[in-house]
Design a protein around this motif. Structure first.
Motif, PDB file in Angstrom:
ATOM      1  N   UNK A 140     101.332  -6.071  53.064  1.00 40.71           N
ATOM      2  CA  UNK A 140     101.845  -6.164  54.437  1.00 40.71           C
ATOM      3  C   UNK A 140     101.502  -4.952  55.291  1.00 40.71           C
ATOM      4  N   UNK A 141     101.376  -3.773  54.658  1.00 43.99           N
ATOM      5  CA  UNK A 141     101.050  -2.546  55.387  1.00 43.99           C
ATOM      6  C   UNK A 141     100.048  -1.750  54.567  1.00 43.99           C
ATOM      7  N   UNK A 142      99.069  -1.152  55.257  1.00 43.83           N
ATOM      8  CA  UNK A 142      98.075  -0.307  54.606  1.00 43.83           C
ATOM      9  C   UNK A 142      98.300   1.132  55.061  1.00 43.83           C
ATOM     10  N   UNK A 143      98.565   2.028  54.117  1.00 45.42           N
ATOM     11  CA  UNK A 143      98.722   3.447  54.421  1.00 45.42           C
ATOM     12  C   UNK A 143      97.416   4.162  54.121  1.00 45.42           C
ATOM     13  N   UNK A 144      96.820   4.747  55.143  1.00 40.12           N
ATOM     14  CA  UNK A 144      95.579   5.493  54.992  1.00 40.12           C
ATOM     15  C   UNK A 144      95.910   6.933  54.639  1.00 40.12           C
ATOM     16  N   UNK A 145      95.711   7.286  53.372  1.00 38.42           N
ATOM     17  CA  UNK A 145      95.971   8.651  52.910  1.00 38.42           C
ATOM     18  C   UNK A 145      94.692   9.232  52.307  1.00 38.42           C
ATOM     19  N   UNK A 156     105.123  -5.050  50.809  1.00 37.44           N
ATOM     20  CA  UNK A 156     104.105  -4.569  49.873  1.00 37.44           C
ATOM     21  C   UNK A 156     103.257  -3.529  50.591  1.00 37.44           C
ATOM     22  N   UNK A 157     103.396  -2.288  50.180  1.00 41.19           N
ATOM     23  CA  UNK A 157     102.653  -1.179  50.766  1.00 41.19           C
ATOM     24  C   UNK A 157     101.427  -0.888  49.905  1.00 41.19           C
ATOM     25  N   UNK A 158     100.246  -0.971  50.524  1.00 38.41           N
ATOM     26  CA  UNK A 158      99.002  -0.626  49.850  1.00 38.41           C
ATOM     27  C   UNK A 158      98.580   0.747  50.354  1.00 38.41           C
ATOM     28  N   UNK A 159      98.359   1.666  49.425  1.00 36.88           N
ATOM     29  CA  UNK A 159      98.030   3.040  49.790  1.00 36.88           C
ATOM     30  C   UNK A 159      96.601   3.353  49.382  1.00 36.88           C
TER      31      UNK A 159
END
Length: 214
Positions: free
Chosen positions: A149-154, A63-66
């Motif tokens: 599971x992962x946080x993408x900082x954009x 689960x990628x949170x952006x």
């Protein structure tokens, strides 16, 4: 002719270079880390991604949170949802791609939603809680919680204008863009003949990957 002193990062020796024509600053930009409680507990590169981590990953997050719905956030949401990740896109703006024509942004949003991406607009992240490796919860300003599971900082980038002596020629660095004229020359207090030029992300005119090359 301008004399430039260069000291590479991690070295003590300075190199003195004569610039016969001009000096070009093309130092690019670096990602902005938002001031969110708990983000400092995430391991960079595995739990907290930048855009570089996202394009270099060798596994697919469950689960990628952006964070951020600009071009990078939209592109990565499109890609990772297509290859099997559950994706949640969060933005404080009222619509995705706020710098794009509104109808075009609406089309992108509807396409992402149709592909299964969950999009949260007009909301901010209040805090981030880490439970274990690649197990985290994002708490939104409206009280909603999202586990991933992962946080993408954009959330954006800032010009790399710090720590290389701009103040010695009367310019301000500290992550601020270098202001230029139409020819990309940087006005300085040292004479009227243009000699310093800024290209690419460092001037913030067109912060795209290859602008400095073109």
């Amino acid at each position: 002719m301008k004399k430039v002193s260069v000291q590479p990062h991690g070295e003590t020796q300075k190199y003195h270079i004569d610039a016969n024509i001009a000096v070009i600053v093309a130092t690019g930009s670096t990602h902005i880390v938002p001031a969110i409680s708990g983000i400092e507990n995430l391991e960079e590169g595995t739990e907290l991604w930048t855009n570089r981590d996202a394009v270099a990953a060798n596994s697919v997050p469950e689960h990628l949170i952006i964070l951020g719905a600009g071009p990078v956030g939209s592109e990565m949401a499109t890609f990772y949802s297509a290859i099997g990740s559950k994706v949640t896109l969060i933005s404080s703006t009222a619509e995705m791609l706020p710098k794009v024509e509104p109808e075009a942004a609406k089309i992108v949003r509807k396409s992402l939603e149709a592909s299964g991406v969950s999009i949260k607009l007009s909301v901010r992240v209040s805090k981030i809680e880490k439970h274990a490796a690649n197990s985290l919860t994002v708490v939104l300003s409206n009280g909603e919680t999202i586990s991933g599971s992962v946080l993408l900082n954009a959330t954006g980038r800032r010009p790399r204008t710090f720590d290389f002596g701009l103040e010695s020629i009367g310019l301000t660095g500290e992550g601020q863009p270098l202001q230029t004229d139409a020819s990309l020359a940087v006005p300085t207090s040292q004479g009227t003949e243009p000699w310093l030029f800024a290209v690419g992300d460092v001037n913030s005119l067109g912060p795209t990957t290859h602008m400095g090359v073109y």
